[in-house]
Design a protein around this motif. Structure first.
Motif, PDB file in Angstrom:
ATOM      1  N   ARG A 183      -4.203   1.009 -13.924  1.00 12.84           N
ATOM      2  CA  ARG A 183      -4.802   0.555 -12.673  1.00 12.84           C
ATOM      3  C   ARG A 183      -5.739   1.598 -12.041  1.00 12.84           C
ATOM      4  NH1 ARG A 183      -0.543  -1.868  -8.765  1.00 12.84           N
ATOM      5  NH2 ARG A 183      -2.524  -2.476  -7.795  1.00 12.84           N
ATOM      6  N   GLU A 186      -9.060   0.734 -10.169  1.00 19.31           N
ATOM      7  CA  GLU A 186      -9.067   0.131  -8.836  1.00 19.31           C
ATOM      8  C   GLU A 186      -9.435   1.148  -7.758  1.00 19.31           C
ATOM      9  OE1 GLU A 186      -5.468  -2.043  -7.935  1.00 19.31           O
ATOM     10  OE2 GLU A 186      -5.178  -2.511 -10.055  1.00 19.31           O
ATOM     11  N   TYR A 210       6.443  -7.825  -7.549  1.00 22.86           N
ATOM     12  CA  TYR A 210       5.613  -7.464  -6.397  1.00 22.86           C
ATOM     13  C   TYR A 210       5.538  -5.946  -6.293  1.00 22.86           C
ATOM     14  CZ  TYR A 210       6.592 -12.324  -5.261  1.00 22.86           C
ATOM     15  OH  TYR A 210       6.715 -13.692  -5.320  1.00 22.86           O
ATOM     16  N   ASP A 213       0.983  -1.217  -2.890  1.00 23.17           N
ATOM     17  CA  ASP A 213       0.052  -0.167  -3.334  1.00 23.17           C
ATOM     18  C   ASP A 213      -0.244   0.768  -2.172  1.00 23.17           C
ATOM     19  OD1 ASP A 213      -0.192  -1.326  -5.934  1.00 23.17           O
ATOM     20  OD2 ASP A 213      -1.556  -2.811  -5.074  1.00 23.17           O
ATOM     21  N   THR A 218      -2.835  -2.746  -0.620  1.00 25.53           N
ATOM     22  CA  THR A 218      -2.736  -4.095  -1.170  1.00 25.53           C
ATOM     23  C   THR A 218      -1.301  -4.368  -1.593  1.00 25.53           C
ATOM     24  OG1 THR A 218      -3.463  -3.164  -3.309  1.00 25.53           O
ATOM     25  CG2 THR A 218      -5.120  -4.328  -2.011  1.00 25.53           C
ATOM     26  N   THR A 220       0.289  -6.261  -4.755  1.00 21.83           N
ATOM     27  CA  THR A 220      -0.116  -6.772  -6.061  1.00 21.83           C
ATOM     28  C   THR A 220       1.006  -7.594  -6.675  1.00 21.83           C
ATOM     29  OG1 THR A 220      -1.628  -4.928  -6.457  1.00 21.83           O
ATOM     30  CG2 THR A 220      -0.817  -6.109  -8.389  1.00 21.83           C
ATOM     31  N   ILE A 229      -2.271  -8.690 -13.768  1.00 15.95           N
ATOM     32  CA  ILE A 229      -2.283  -8.935 -12.335  1.00 15.95           C
ATOM     33  C   ILE A 229      -2.622 -10.392 -12.080  1.00 15.95           C
ATOM     34  CG2 ILE A 229      -3.426  -8.391 -10.158  1.00 15.95           C
ATOM     35  CD1 ILE A 229      -3.731  -5.529 -11.147  1.00 15.95           C
ATOM     36  N   THR A 231      -2.250 -11.843  -8.745  1.00 16.34           N
ATOM     37  CA  THR A 231      -2.845 -11.922  -7.404  1.00 16.34           C
ATOM     38  C   THR A 231      -2.825 -10.543  -6.774  1.00 16.34           C
ATOM     39  OG1 THR A 231      -1.792 -14.105  -7.179  1.00 16.34           O
ATOM     40  CG2 THR A 231      -2.760 -13.149  -5.189  1.00 16.34           C
ATOM     41  N   GLN A 232      -3.789 -10.262  -5.934  1.00 16.19           N
ATOM     42  CA  GLN A 232      -3.783  -9.030  -5.156  1.00 16.19           C
ATOM     43  C   GLN A 232      -4.222  -9.367  -3.731  1.00 16.19           C
ATOM     44  OE1 GLN A 232      -6.424  -5.472  -6.076  1.00 16.19           O
ATOM     45  NE2 GLN A 232      -4.473  -4.791  -6.909  1.00 16.19           N
ATOM     46  N   GLU A 234      -4.971  -8.199   0.173  1.00 10.85           N
ATOM     47  CA  GLU A 234      -5.304  -7.095   1.065  1.00 10.85           C
ATOM     48  C   GLU A 234      -4.327  -7.074   2.246  1.00 10.85           C
ATOM     49  OE1 GLU A 234      -7.676  -4.822   0.750  1.00 10.85           O
ATOM     50  OE2 GLU A 234      -8.591  -5.632  -1.076  1.00 10.85           O
TER      51      GLU A 234
END
Length: 427
Positions: A183, A186, A210, A213, A218, A220, A229, A231-232, A234
């Motif tokens: 990751r 990102e 789940y 981050d 976020t 994730t 992944i 869904t992510q 905010e």
């Protein structure tokens, strides 16, 4: 690391170093120590058992990891007594405990721990190492899927990665990494070189994990089978210009709710998420100190009815009790010291909370919403998990002498999160 390092994230950053340990020596010594743990134990049958099948209620056990001397205190759940404290030469701050208490029902089943720069499995019957995975970071969190097939690992900086490990002890590939998500691309807030995956919790349906981050701000969602992944989301700050910094989370057993702790602002915040659609979490409520939340919410556990959350708030030396449906703080449970984590017994009736600054474990009765017992354990207890079986350990005064004779130095080996460690080391 510079002098401006966050003492909450890296409380041990001033240490000059750590013991260098050969993995081969560690594994050999661990197996020898495991044999010593079952040898010559009063009351043990010749097969090393307790005289029962290991799965009955009388064998329900809580394991408390004492970071001060790398021992494990073994608690009998039925009597709420510490029946033994044994040298382990390793310690864990965040062992897998979401599904482990019911999955660990045989002597050969593994307890998964975060140790050194990776994760490790101890066979529950002997407390010997049976698998080890290096992740390249000292900040690791892991959980086993509800069916016991997979271990999902969050490895924070410098790795910034998710790992999937074969967690089935009957599998030919047990302990092998079966998939990885890098990751680093990102990025992360400020000069962080990745999103800082910090903690992992798994939906009871077993399909999704789940990951809060810390540096990505976020939440994730990882598809466990595809290991990608899904869904992510905010995470917005409570106040403009502040970082929400989500870092820990716990999925409820009914599959409807997720609690997430945020290292946000001066005192931290607590989020309640709706995960009734597991792949699309939606934040419902954000609780702050103005709502009666204790200071520095770090981790949480959720009661057996999925209606009550217990959030460990070490700066105020208590547990913040959350009414999940109302989205409100229902009260606080005084612990008389700092506690960072807790674990349920296999029956999911009592919550065992290592109080790190008091060298004891507080037993919280869910029905009473109160501490009903305090148990003396080893120095600086931190992590805890549970199992439906109990190892036989030698509690004689010659225990450490025999370890030394076997070539195992109880003051060496690996350890993780010594002292008041909240979220890991950076080496």
């Amino acid at each position: 690391m510079g002098d401006d390092v966050d003492d909450v994230l890296f409380p041990n950053h001033g240490d000059d170093g750590r013991a260098a340990v050969s993995r081969r020596t560690l594994l050999a010594g661990s197996m020898a120590a495991g044999a010593a743990a079952t040898a010559g134990c009063a009351g043990a049958d010749t097969d090393g058992s307790n005289g029962d099948d290991g799965g009955d209620e009388s064998s329900a056990t809580v394991f408390v990891f004492n970071t001060g001397d790398k021992t494990i205190s073994i608690v009998d759940v039925a009597s709420d007594e510490v029946v033994a404290t044994t040298q382990s030469r390793l310690t864990a701050s965040f062992p897998s405990n979401q599904y482990a208490p019911t999955l660990t029902a045989e002597e050969t089943d593994p307890l998964w721990l975060n140790v050194d720069e990776g994760v490790r499995a101890l066979e529950v019957g002997s407390l010997s190492t049976v698998a080890a995975v290096e992740t390249g970071t000292g900040a690791n969190w892991q959980e086993v899927t509800p069916d016991g097939r997979h271990l999902v690992v969050s490895a924070r900086e410098p790795s910034h990665a998710q790992y999937r490990v074969d967690a089935d002890p009957g599998s030919d590939s047990f302990g092998d990494v079966t998939a990885t998500i890098d990751r680093t691309d990102e990025g992360g807030r400020g000069d962080n070189d990745g999103p800082g995956p910090c903690d992992v919790t798994i939906h009871p349906g077993g399909e999704y994990a789940y990951v809060p981050d810390l540096y990505g701000d976020t939440l994730t969602v990882v598809d466990i089978e595809a290991f990608e992944i899904e869904t992510q989301v905010e995470v917005d700050p409570v106040e403009s210009g502040t970082a929400p910094a989500p870092w820990m989370g716990t999925a409820a057993g009914d599959g409807e709710t997720l609690l997430v702790e945020n290292n946000e602002g001066e005192t931290g915040t607590e989020s309640i998420w709706d995960v009734s659609d597991p792949a699309s979490p939606t934040e419902v409520t954000r609780l702050t100190s103005d709502d009666g939340l204790g200071s520095l919410p770090l981790t949480s556990e959720i009661g057996p009815d999925s209606a009550v959350g217990y959030v460990f708030t070490p700066e105020t030396e208590d547990i913040s009790v959350i009414d999940i449906e109302a989205g409100a703080v229902a009260g606080r449970i005084d612990l008389g010291g700092k506690a960072f984590v807790g674990t349920w017994d296999p029956a999911h009736e009592k919550l065992y909370v290592p109080v790190q600054t008091a060298d004891e474990v507080a037993v919280v009765d869910h029905a009473a919403r109160a501490v009903t017992e305090t148990l003396d354990v080893g120095p600086d207890p931190y992590g805890a998990t549970a199992a439906a079986v109990r190892p036989e350990v030698d509690t004689s005064d010659s225990r450490l002498e025999r370890l030394t004779a076997l070539g195992v130095d109880p003051d060496s080996g690996t350890s993780y999160c010594i002292g008041e460690c909240a979220c890991g080391h950076e080496w």
